[in-house]
Design a protein around this motif. Structure first.
Motif, PDB file in Angstrom:
ATOM      1  N   PRO A   1     -10.284   9.551   0.100  1.00 42.09           N
ATOM      2  CA  PRO A   1      -9.186   9.859   1.023  1.00 42.09           C
ATOM      3  C   PRO A   1      -8.374  11.049   0.527  1.00 42.09           C
ATOM      4  CG  PRO A   1      -8.576   8.019  -0.364  1.00 42.09           C
ATOM      5  CD  PRO A   1     -10.019   8.336  -0.685  1.00 42.09           C
ATOM      6  N   GLN A   2      -7.693  11.705   1.442  1.00 40.49           N
ATOM      7  CA  GLN A   2      -6.744  12.727   1.031  1.00 40.49           C
ATOM      8  C   GLN A   2      -5.519  12.053   0.408  1.00 40.49           C
ATOM      9  OE1 GLN A   2      -6.567  16.428   3.221  1.00 40.49           O
ATOM     10  NE2 GLN A   2      -7.888  15.584   4.823  1.00 40.49           N
ATOM     11  N   GLU A   3      -4.608  12.840  -0.096  1.00 35.16           N
ATOM     12  CA  GLU A   3      -3.523  12.303  -0.912  1.00 35.16           C
ATOM     13  C   GLU A   3      -2.634  11.317  -0.149  1.00 35.16           C
ATOM     14  OE1 GLU A   3      -2.156  16.417   0.549  1.00 35.16           O
ATOM     15  OE2 GLU A   3      -4.000  15.535  -0.243  1.00 35.16           O
ATOM     16  N   THR A   4      -1.971  10.466  -0.918  1.00 34.28           N
ATOM     17  CA  THR A   4      -1.027   9.488  -0.394  1.00 34.28           C
ATOM     18  C   THR A   4       0.374   9.868  -0.856  1.00 34.28           C
ATOM     19  OG1 THR A   4      -2.667   7.703  -0.405  1.00 34.28           O
ATOM     20  CG2 THR A   4      -0.345   7.066  -0.427  1.00 34.28           C
ATOM     21  N   ILE A   5       1.290  10.035   0.101  1.00 38.81           N
ATOM     22  CA  ILE A   5       2.668  10.399  -0.207  1.00 38.81           C
ATOM     23  C   ILE A   5       3.535   9.150  -0.080  1.00 38.81           C
ATOM     24  CG2 ILE A   5       4.622  11.878   0.385  1.00 38.81           C
ATOM     25  CD1 ILE A   5       2.593  13.797   1.697  1.00 38.81           C
ATOM     26  N   VAL A   6       4.175   8.773  -1.169  1.00 41.06           N
ATOM     27  CA  VAL A   6       5.039   7.595  -1.197  1.00 41.06           C
ATOM     28  C   VAL A   6       6.480   8.075  -1.079  1.00 41.06           C
ATOM     29  CG1 VAL A   6       5.689   5.525  -2.471  1.00 41.06           C
ATOM     30  CG2 VAL A   6       3.353   6.423  -2.664  1.00 41.06           C
ATOM     31  N   PHE A   7       7.104   7.820   0.074  1.00 33.49           N
ATOM     32  CA  PHE A   7       8.458   8.292   0.313  1.00 33.49           C
ATOM     33  C   PHE A   7       9.457   7.575  -0.599  1.00 33.49           C
ATOM     34  CE2 PHE A   7       8.408  10.155   4.880  1.00 33.49           C
ATOM     35  CZ  PHE A   7       7.140  10.681   4.690  1.00 33.49           C
ATOM     36  N   ASP A   8      10.560   8.252  -0.866  1.00 33.15           N
ATOM     37  CA  ASP A   8      11.651   7.614  -1.580  1.00 33.15           C
ATOM     38  C   ASP A   8      12.110   6.386  -0.787  1.00 33.15           C
ATOM     39  OD1 ASP A   8      13.554   7.351  -3.577  1.00 33.15           O
ATOM     40  OD2 ASP A   8      15.005   8.654  -2.582  1.00 33.15           O
ATOM     41  N   GLY A   9      12.208   5.240  -1.471  1.00 31.24           N
ATOM     42  CA  GLY A   9      12.618   4.010  -0.805  1.00 31.24           C
ATOM     43  C   GLY A   9      11.480   3.173  -0.265  1.00 31.24           C
ATOM     44  N   ALA A  10      10.226   3.602  -0.472  1.00 27.12           N
ATOM     45  CA  ALA A  10       9.085   2.807  -0.013  1.00 27.12           C
ATOM     46  C   ALA A  10       8.899   1.579  -0.895  1.00 27.12           C
ATOM     47  CB  ALA A  10       7.814   3.651  -0.030  1.00 27.12           C
ATOM     48  N   ASP A  11       8.363   0.520  -0.317  1.00 24.55           N
ATOM     49  CA  ASP A  11       7.969  -0.686  -1.046  1.00 24.55           C
ATOM     50  C   ASP A  11       6.508  -0.931  -0.674  1.00 24.55           C
ATOM     51  OD1 ASP A  11       7.551  -3.109  -2.242  1.00 24.55           O
ATOM     52  OD2 ASP A  11       9.338  -4.073  -1.453  1.00 24.55           O
ATOM     53  N   ALA A  12       5.592  -0.383  -1.471  1.00 24.76           N
ATOM     54  CA  ALA A  12       4.178  -0.312  -1.104  1.00 24.76           C
ATOM     55  C   ALA A  12       3.320  -1.144  -2.038  1.00 24.76           C
ATOM     56  CB  ALA A  12       3.709   1.141  -1.135  1.00 24.76           C
ATOM     57  N   GLN A  13       2.324  -1.813  -1.462  1.00 22.58           N
ATOM     58  CA  GLN A  13       1.340  -2.575  -2.221  1.00 22.58           C
ATOM     59  C   GLN A  13      -0.049  -2.072  -1.831  1.00 22.58           C
ATOM     60  OE1 GLN A  13       1.967  -6.736  -1.398  1.00 22.58           O
ATOM     61  NE2 GLN A  13       4.135  -6.673  -1.979  1.00 22.58           N
ATOM     62  N   MET A  14      -0.798  -1.564  -2.806  1.00 27.05           N
ATOM     63  CA  MET A  14      -2.135  -1.021  -2.565  1.00 27.05           C
ATOM     64  C   MET A  14      -3.122  -1.749  -3.463  1.00 27.05           C
ATOM     65  SD  MET A  14      -1.122   3.041  -2.489  1.00 27.05           S
ATOM     66  CE  MET A  14      -2.792   3.553  -2.067  1.00 27.05           C
ATOM     67  N   HIS A  15      -4.014  -2.516  -2.857  1.00 25.40           N
ATOM     68  CA  HIS A  15      -4.971  -3.315  -3.609  1.00 25.40           C
ATOM     69  C   HIS A  15      -6.401  -2.934  -3.216  1.00 25.40           C
ATOM     70  CE1 HIS A  15      -1.725  -6.703  -4.134  1.00 25.40           C
ATOM     71  NE2 HIS A  15      -1.406  -5.568  -4.726  1.00 25.40           N
ATOM     72  N   THR A  16      -7.247  -2.749  -4.215  1.00 26.14           N
ATOM     73  CA  THR A  16      -8.641  -2.361  -4.000  1.00 26.14           C
ATOM     74  C   THR A  16      -9.558  -3.290  -4.786  1.00 26.14           C
ATOM     75  OG1 THR A  16      -8.055  -0.029  -3.669  1.00 26.14           O
ATOM     76  CG2 THR A  16     -10.333  -0.512  -4.274  1.00 26.14           C
ATOM     77  N   ARG A  17     -10.622  -3.735  -4.137  1.00 25.92           N
ATOM     78  CA  ARG A  17     -11.629  -4.568  -4.800  1.00 25.92           C
ATOM     79  C   ARG A  17     -13.018  -4.038  -4.426  1.00 25.92           C
ATOM     80  NH1 ARG A  17     -11.508 -10.122  -6.695  1.00 25.92           N
ATOM     81  NH2 ARG A  17     -13.633 -10.892  -7.016  1.00 25.92           N
ATOM     82  N   VAL A  18     -13.834  -3.762  -5.422  1.00 27.37           N
ATOM     83  CA  VAL A  18     -15.183  -3.235  -5.215  1.00 27.37           C
ATOM     84  C   VAL A  18     -16.175  -4.196  -5.854  1.00 27.37           C
ATOM     85  CG1 VAL A  18     -16.754  -1.314  -5.626  1.00 27.37           C
ATOM     86  CG2 VAL A  18     -14.317  -0.864  -5.234  1.00 27.37           C
ATOM     87  N   GLU A  19     -17.196  -4.598  -5.093  1.00 24.14           N
ATOM     88  CA  GLU A  19     -18.228  -5.513  -5.570  1.00 24.14           C
ATOM     89  C   GLU A  19     -19.579  -4.815  -5.481  1.00 24.14           C
ATOM     90  OE1 GLU A  19     -17.767  -8.846  -3.013  1.00 24.14           O
ATOM     91  OE2 GLU A  19     -15.709  -9.259  -3.641  1.00 24.14           O
ATOM     92  N   LEU A  20     -20.209  -4.613  -6.637  1.00 20.70           N
ATOM     93  CA  LEU A  20     -21.480  -3.906  -6.717  1.00 20.70           C
ATOM     94  C   LEU A  20     -22.625  -4.871  -6.986  1.00 20.70           C
ATOM     95  CD1 LEU A  20     -20.399  -0.950  -9.047  1.00 20.70           C
ATOM     96  CD2 LEU A  20     -20.528  -0.914  -6.549  1.00 20.70           C
ATOM     97  N   ALA A  21     -23.732  -4.668  -6.271  1.00 20.14           N
ATOM     98  CA  ALA A  21     -24.978  -5.339  -6.617  1.00 20.14           C
ATOM     99  C   ALA A  21     -25.735  -4.452  -7.607  1.00 20.14           C
ATOM    100  CB  ALA A  21     -25.813  -5.589  -5.366  1.00 20.14           C
ATOM    101  N   ALA A  22     -26.847  -4.955  -8.136  1.00 17.27           N
ATOM    102  CA  ALA A  22     -27.631  -4.186  -9.105  1.00 17.27           C
ATOM    103  C   ALA A  22     -28.057  -2.859  -8.488  1.00 17.27           C
ATOM    104  CB  ALA A  22     -28.856  -4.983  -9.537  1.00 17.27           C
TER     105      ALA A  22
END
Length: 304
Positions: free
Chosen positions: A140-161
């Protein structure tokens, strides 16, 4: 469609508002329902072509047609969030799955934005499942977090062989072009990458606006932009690491590259998003031919 806008406020942040104005804003924000959006995408390899076979969406999160700038083997899609930003109370859930031997590259049309929250957290979750000998690139292109934001960013990656994942995140704290810093608010980050159930990478971070850690040498060293690229699913040869470490860094850029079991981590701290993205792009261009056997073809949307 409900429009998004940021209310103006005094230069002193919340303290610059009168008590009545602050109360009015808080009531208005609490009454506004947040966007709830989901996007589920599935990719399959059919003959020599990676096909987007599943495309389900709910709310303002979707993709348009599949693109093939590199030929049929790699399916490129652009993830769209029509409101243009994430406000307090919003929740975005993205789920990506690549079947055996499929290869998908996903990006965004522009910078993501996390608005001032108004006292309510906003959430984004990304889940990626990569089957045997499949590849997913999340750029993705950049993420701008504004002053005063309350952000939760969670990523989970599951790989097979044999599955591989290459993804990056470029975070800009505050609208630096407008002279804004991240003086209050918070950003909660969680990333987990597994290979056949074995954890390769587990990271948690919590960035608080105005924290001394943002300027500390052991923290973000006064740089408003931090960026990370993760390449997971292969043992990292020394030559990959050496090639990335040899990449030049512009003035004001702090970089680091580390090889772990089946994982390469490239990180930088930068004065602006353009500098961070330029360096991460060079890392990606260096790694992609070696790790994925394909030349790095820059998505056209990055140049528009």
């Amino acid at each position: 469609m409900r429009r998004r806008h940021e209310k103006g406020r005094g230069s002193g942040g919340p303290a610059g508002l009168t008590a009545a104005a602050a109360t009015e804003n808080a009531i208005e924000e609490a009454a506004r329902p947040g966007w709830q959006a989901r996007l589920t995408l599935g990719f399959e390899r059919r003959a020599q072509t990676t096909v987007l076979v599943r495309r389900e969406h709910y709310g303002p999160l979707r993709v348009q047609k599949a693109l093939y700038p590199e030929g049929p083997e790699v399916c490129e899609v652009i993830v769209l969030h029509p409101p243009g930003g994430i406000a307090g109370g919003d929740r975005l859930d993205l789920s990506l799955a690549a079947a055996p031997h499929a290869h998908a590259l996903l990006t965004t049309p522009g910078a993501g934005k996390w608005y001032r929250s108004g006292g309510r957290p906003a959430q984004q979750s990304l889940r990626v499942r990569v089957a045997r000998d499949a590849v997913v690139e999340w750029l993705p292109q950049e993420t701008i977090v504004f002053d005063g934001a309350d952000a939760q960013m969670h990523t989970r990656v599951e790989l097979a062989a044999g599955g591989m994942f290459c993804g990056w995140e470029i975070l800009c704290l505050g609208r630096t072009a407008a002279g804004e810093c991240f003086g209050y608010g918070q950003l909660d980050l969680a990333t987990r990458i597994e290979s056949e159930g074995r954890p390769l990478w587990i990271e948690r971070a919590r960035l608080s606006g105005g924290s001394a850690w943002l300027d500390a040498a052991a923290g973000l060293a006064g740089r408003p932009v931090s960026a990370t690229l993760l390449l997971a699913g292969r043992t990292v040869p020394q030559e990959w690491l050496d090639a990335c470490l040899a990449l030049p860094a512009s003035d004001g850029l702090l970089t680091g590259v580390t090889a772990l079991p089946e994982l390469l981590v490239a990180r930088c701290l930068a004065p602006n998003a353009e500098t961070a993205r330029a360096w991460l792009s060079e890392v990606w261009k260096c790694l992609r031919p070696a790790a994925l056997g394909r030349a790095a073809v820059v998505p056209r949307i990055w140049n528009t």
